[in-house]
Write an enzyme that holds these catalytic residues in place. Structure first.
Site, PDB file in Angstrom:
ATOM      1  CG  ASP A   1      -3.559   3.852  -3.430  1.00  0.00           C
ATOM      2  OD1 ASP A   1      -4.396   3.021  -3.832  1.00  0.00           O
ATOM      3  OD2 ASP A   1      -3.810   4.684  -2.544  1.00  0.00           O
ATOM      4  CD  GLU A   2      -5.592  -0.784  -1.381  1.00  0.00           C
ATOM      5  OE1 GLU A   2      -5.301  -1.594  -0.471  1.00  0.00           O
ATOM      6  OE2 GLU A   2      -6.560   0.000  -1.306  1.00  0.00           O
TER       7      GLU A   2
ATOM      8  CG  ASP B   1      -1.993   1.020   1.221  1.00  0.00           C
ATOM      9  OD1 ASP B   1      -2.095   1.748   0.213  1.00  0.00           O
ATOM     10  OD2 ASP B   1      -2.749   1.122   2.209  1.00  0.00           O
TER      11      ASP B   1
END
Length: 363
Positions: free
Chosen positions: A109-110, A15
């Protein structure tokens, strides 16, 4: 090849830390160390993400911009640059691919990675997570946190334990205790409304949830009971999916008090549309059909939709379609307990988000 038993899997959840805000601070040194929010700061704007300096004031993602300004008067709003974020996300995903092709992105983003069998033959998932984080820092100038465990549920929770720029490892022998100490509101699949219901029943931690038997859970939570029963014991059999096309993107909200007045209903739809637009841009998933969902006080649900010839590519058009769909239903037969808005028939390029080895040892 058959998937290994769950306890033998090695799953990493990576993350990026305050991703959009960190990219903005990286690219503009004048913003470093300051409380910034990426998103719209106007009356209907929503915070997409914010820097850790802003979080210290209580500012959070999905918060209305006006409220964020009240909490942090010195907050600096920065307009999002999704093309830049997607480019950086591509860099990060390329780093993942050096270790495994079993990558399930949740957003820009993850992502989950299954490194049980990996390209470099590294036995330790912890070592892989360390190398990935080092490469991300060296090649993008950004930091990432990672959780390492034997399933997706615990890996995702673990990645949030030592943020920012942290690493948390939970081995199979530690999973049940890790969940037991966790507030239930943090467990994936327990939303704010369910967390409040659980609190009313005296369930505030994973241990409290584990202590309730299946008949009790089924009586209060219906079809979700089996998931809660297993999650409270650190069990999650969901595989990391390499590819899965997104069918829709949606946002919904349940209210403490049922809404009946047009002004209040329209204001909520505008707020939900702003939050949905942030999610659409984050996923790069544009849809041609706007769908309204209304759940009434008696739990009856209706949906209404409107389709366009081309994908909806402006927040204004999305909000307008949502308002028109809602107003066409007024006056409502009874108060609205929940409102939701989504887009279907997508033409995006991002993978679907989730709407879980060596024994105790090799993580």
């Amino acid at each position: 090849m058959d998937a290994p038993p769950t306890a033998d899997r090695k799953i990493i959840h990576v993350d990026m830390d305050a991703f959009y805000a960190s990219v903005e601070q990286r690219d503009d040194p004048a913003l470093r160390g300051l409380p910034i929010a990426v998103g719209g700061g106007g009356p209907r704007g929503v915070v997409a993400t914010c820097s850790y300096e802003a979080r210290a004031f209580g500012v959070r993602s999905a918060m209305p911009g006006a409220r964020a300004r009240r909490l942090c008067p010195g907050l600096i709003f920065v307009p999002p640059r999704f093309d830049v974020y997607r480019a950086v996300s591509g860099q990060v995903r390329e780093i993942f691919s050096r270790f495994t092709d079993m990558i399930q992105p949740l957003s820009l983003d993850e992502a989950y990675l299954d490194v049980t069998v990996n390209k470099r033959g590294i036995a330790s998932a912890t070592k892989i997570a360390q190398e990935i984080r080092q490469m991300i820092r060296a090649e993008t100038g950004l930091t990432a946190s990672a959780g390492v465990s034997y399933n997706k549920l615990i890996a995702k929770l673990a990645s949030d334990q030592n943020k920012p720029d942290g690493l948390c490892v939970v081995r199979p022998s530690e999973g049940a205790a890790f969940i037991a100490a966790m507030p239930v509101r943090r467990i994936h699949g327990v939303g704010p409304v369910t967390a409040r219901r659980m609190k009313e029943l005296g369930i505030e931690t994973g241990a409290d949830l584990r202590d309730r038997d299946m008949p009790f859970l089924a009586g209060h939570f219906g079809s979700a009971a089996d998931y809660y029963y297993r999650a409270s014991r650190g069990q999650d059999d969901r595989p990391v999916r390499e590819r899965q096309e997104r069918k829709s993107v949606s946002v919904e909200d349940t209210f403490f008090d049922d809404l009946t007045q047009q002004d209040a209903l329209v204001a909520e739809i505008d707020r939900i549309a702003a939050s949905l637009w942030t999610r659409i841009e984050k996923a790069g998933a544009w849809g041609r059909t706007v769908v309204l969902k209304v759940k009434f006080a008696d739990f009856r649900i209706i949906t209404r939709s409107r389709s366009f010839a081309t994908p909806v590519r402006s927040q204004q058009l999305l909000a307008q379609a949502g308002r028109e769909l809602l107003i066409a239903q007024l006056p409502l037969r009874m108060g609205a307990r929940l409102l939701g808005l989504g887009v279907h028939n997508l033409e995006g390029d991002e993978a679907e988000a989730d709407a879980g080895d060596q024994l105790a040892l090799g993580l």
